[in-house]
Design a protein around this motif. Structure first.
Motif, PDB file in Angstrom:
ATOM      1  N   UNK A 116      97.062  38.843 -14.381  1.00  0.00           N
ATOM      2  CA  UNK A 116      96.849  40.249 -14.720  1.00  0.00           C
ATOM      3  C   UNK A 116      96.499  41.081 -13.499  1.00  0.00           C
ATOM      4  N   UNK A 117      96.191  40.413 -12.393  1.00  0.00           N
ATOM      5  CA  UNK A 117      95.916  41.143 -11.153  1.00  0.00           C
ATOM      6  C   UNK A 117      97.167  41.309 -10.291  1.00  0.00           C
ATOM      7  N   UNK A 118      98.251  40.697 -10.697  1.00  0.00           N
ATOM      8  CA  UNK A 118      99.477  40.785  -9.893  1.00  0.00           C
ATOM      9  C   UNK A 118     100.057  42.192  -9.961  1.00  0.00           C
ATOM     10  N   UNK A 119     100.593  42.623  -8.817  1.00  0.00           N
ATOM     11  CA  UNK A 119     101.229  43.933  -8.730  1.00  0.00           C
ATOM     12  C   UNK A 119     102.669  43.759  -8.285  1.00  0.00           C
ATOM     13  N   UNK A 120     103.497  44.729  -8.661  1.00  0.00           N
ATOM     14  CA  UNK A 120     104.882  44.726  -8.203  1.00  0.00           C
ATOM     15  C   UNK A 120     104.875  44.736  -6.671  1.00  0.00           C
ATOM     16  N   UNK A 121     105.652  43.845  -6.062  1.00  0.00           N
ATOM     17  CA  UNK A 121     105.706  43.768  -4.608  1.00  0.00           C
ATOM     18  C   UNK A 121     104.879  42.629  -4.035  1.00  0.00           C
ATOM     19  N   UNK A 162      90.509  25.735   2.182  1.00  0.00           N
ATOM     20  CA  UNK A 162      89.910  26.532   1.110  1.00  0.00           C
ATOM     21  C   UNK A 162      90.898  26.850  -0.011  1.00  0.00           C
ATOM     22  N   UNK A 163      92.123  26.384   0.113  1.00  0.00           N
ATOM     23  CA  UNK A 163      93.106  26.648  -0.950  1.00  0.00           C
ATOM     24  C   UNK A 163      92.599  26.102  -2.278  1.00  0.00           C
ATOM     25  N   UNK A 164      92.682  26.933  -3.299  1.00  0.00           N
ATOM     26  CA  UNK A 164      92.185  26.513  -4.606  1.00  0.00           C
ATOM     27  C   UNK A 164      92.979  25.342  -5.167  1.00  0.00           C
ATOM     28  N   UNK A 165      94.195  25.188  -4.676  1.00  0.00           N
ATOM     29  CA  UNK A 165      95.027  24.058  -5.090  1.00  0.00           C
ATOM     30  C   UNK A 165      94.283  22.736  -4.916  1.00  0.00           C
ATOM     31  N   UNK A 166      93.464  22.665  -3.856  1.00  0.00           N
ATOM     32  CA  UNK A 166      92.740  21.430  -3.585  1.00  0.00           C
ATOM     33  C   UNK A 166      91.492  21.284  -4.448  1.00  0.00           C
ATOM     34  N   UNK A 167      90.904  22.419  -4.805  1.00  0.00           N
ATOM     35  CA  UNK A 167      89.614  22.368  -5.504  1.00  0.00           C
ATOM     36  C   UNK A 167      89.761  22.414  -7.008  1.00  0.00           C
ATOM     37  N   UNK A 168      90.766  23.133  -7.459  1.00  0.00           N
ATOM     38  CA  UNK A 168      90.971  23.249  -8.905  1.00  0.00           C
ATOM     39  C   UNK A 168      92.389  22.803  -9.195  1.00  0.00           C
ATOM     40  N   UNK A 199      96.833  26.953 -12.591  1.00  0.00           N
ATOM     41  CA  UNK A 199      98.271  27.090 -12.373  1.00  0.00           C
ATOM     42  C   UNK A 199      98.683  28.420 -11.743  1.00  0.00           C
ATOM     43  N   UNK A 200      97.745  29.366 -11.649  1.00  0.00           N
ATOM     44  CA  UNK A 200      98.004  30.622 -10.948  1.00  0.00           C
ATOM     45  C   UNK A 200      96.773  30.918 -10.120  1.00  0.00           C
ATOM     46  N   UNK A 201      96.947  31.096  -8.817  1.00  0.00           N
ATOM     47  CA  UNK A 201      95.779  31.297  -7.964  1.00  0.00           C
ATOM     48  C   UNK A 201      96.108  32.224  -6.806  1.00  0.00           C
ATOM     49  N   UNK A 202      95.083  32.943  -6.331  1.00  0.00           N
ATOM     50  CA  UNK A 202      95.303  33.795  -5.168  1.00  0.00           C
ATOM     51  C   UNK A 202      95.327  32.976  -3.881  1.00  0.00           C
ATOM     52  N   UNK A 203      96.070  33.464  -2.907  1.00  0.00           N
ATOM     53  CA  UNK A 203      96.155  32.846  -1.582  1.00  0.00           C
ATOM     54  C   UNK A 203      95.885  33.968  -0.584  1.00  0.00           C
ATOM     55  N   UNK A 263      98.966  44.795  -1.405  1.00  0.00           N
ATOM     56  CA  UNK A 263      99.845  43.619  -1.329  1.00  0.00           C
ATOM     57  C   UNK A 263      99.002  42.354  -1.377  1.00  0.00           C
ATOM     58  N   UNK A 264      99.252  41.558  -2.405  1.00  0.00           N
ATOM     59  CA  UNK A 264      98.504  40.317  -2.538  1.00  0.00           C
ATOM     60  C   UNK A 264      99.434  39.121  -2.581  1.00  0.00           C
ATOM     61  N   UNK A 265      98.844  37.981  -2.318  1.00  0.00           N
ATOM     62  CA  UNK A 265      99.601  36.740  -2.230  1.00  0.00           C
ATOM     63  C   UNK A 265      99.074  35.758  -3.259  1.00  0.00           C
ATOM     64  N   UNK A 266      99.967  34.961  -3.803  1.00  0.00           N
ATOM     65  CA  UNK A 266      99.643  34.077  -4.911  1.00  0.00           C
ATOM     66  C   UNK A 266     100.319  32.736  -4.738  1.00  0.00           C
ATOM     67  N   UNK A 267      99.847  31.780  -5.520  1.00  0.00           N
ATOM     68  CA  UNK A 267     100.553  30.506  -5.630  1.00  0.00           C
ATOM     69  C   UNK A 267     100.635  30.182  -7.108  1.00  0.00           C
ATOM     70  N   UNK A 268     101.827  29.866  -7.560  1.00  0.00           N
ATOM     71  CA  UNK A 268     102.007  29.495  -8.965  1.00  0.00           C
ATOM     72  C   UNK A 268     102.604  28.097  -9.033  1.00  0.00           C
ATOM     73  N   UNK A 269     102.157  27.360 -10.032  1.00  0.00           N
ATOM     74  CA  UNK A 269     102.603  25.974 -10.162  1.00  0.00           C
ATOM     75  C   UNK A 269     103.575  25.840 -11.313  1.00  0.00           C
TER      76      UNK A 269
END
Length: 133
Positions: free
Chosen positions: A39-44, A107-113, A117-121, A1-7
């Motif tokens: 491409x690293x996203x998984x169902x769920x 450390x959120x990538x939103x601040x650094x990059x 538009x798609x980043x792990x959280x 189970x992974x977490x993401x942020x999409x813009x």
DNA sequence: GCCAACGTTGGC
DNA sequence: GCCAACGTTGGC
């Protein structure tokens, strides 16, 4: 189970659109780093939805419902997309200013990059945001 | 393979 | 609306 942020630019596609549609194809990504995360996203997995430009706040979350597949809007066949489903719209969106001033989110990538538009959280970052929405 | 020119994103 | 940051393109 992974977490993401999409813009998304809400003028193009907003959380309100996703709420109404129920599901959507997250296409249009034209950046290799963002594609590689897609491409690293998984169902769920779940993704926070961020409104860029107009809004500048995290406005809701969605559930990833497919693995990646070729983006039908990309004629070069290089880019990928996933399907996602509406989970919730936040009653109190989490603003960019709140991200900036919360040391737990430094450390959120939103601040650094800012252009990614798609980043792990991380799970702790995700939980921290959900506590306040 | 380098890098200048160019285009786009997104915060301000 | 401006412009800094940054990714991509293409000539060499």
């Amino acid at each position: 189970m992974n977490y993401w942020l999409v813009k998304t630019e809400p003028g193009n596609y907003s959380i309100q659109n996703l709420e109404k549609d129920g599901t959507c194809v997250w296409d249009g990504v034209r950046n290799y780093q963002a594609r590689n995360f897609l491409m690293q996203m998984k169902v769920g997995d779940t993704a926070l939805i961020y409104h860029s430009v107009h809004g500048k706040e995290i406005v809701g979350q969605s559930l990833i419902t497919s693995e990646y597949y070729p983006d039908p809007t990309d004629e070069s066949k290089k880019f990928m997309c996933v399907d996602m489903k509406f989970i919730s719209k936040f009653t109190k969106p989490y603003s960019l200013d709140m991200v900036k001033t919360n040391p737990k989110l430094s450390e959120l990538r939103l601040l650094k990059q800012s252009r990614l538009s798609v980043m792990p959280v991380s799970q702790s970052e995700y939980d921290e945001i959900l506590k306040h929405v």
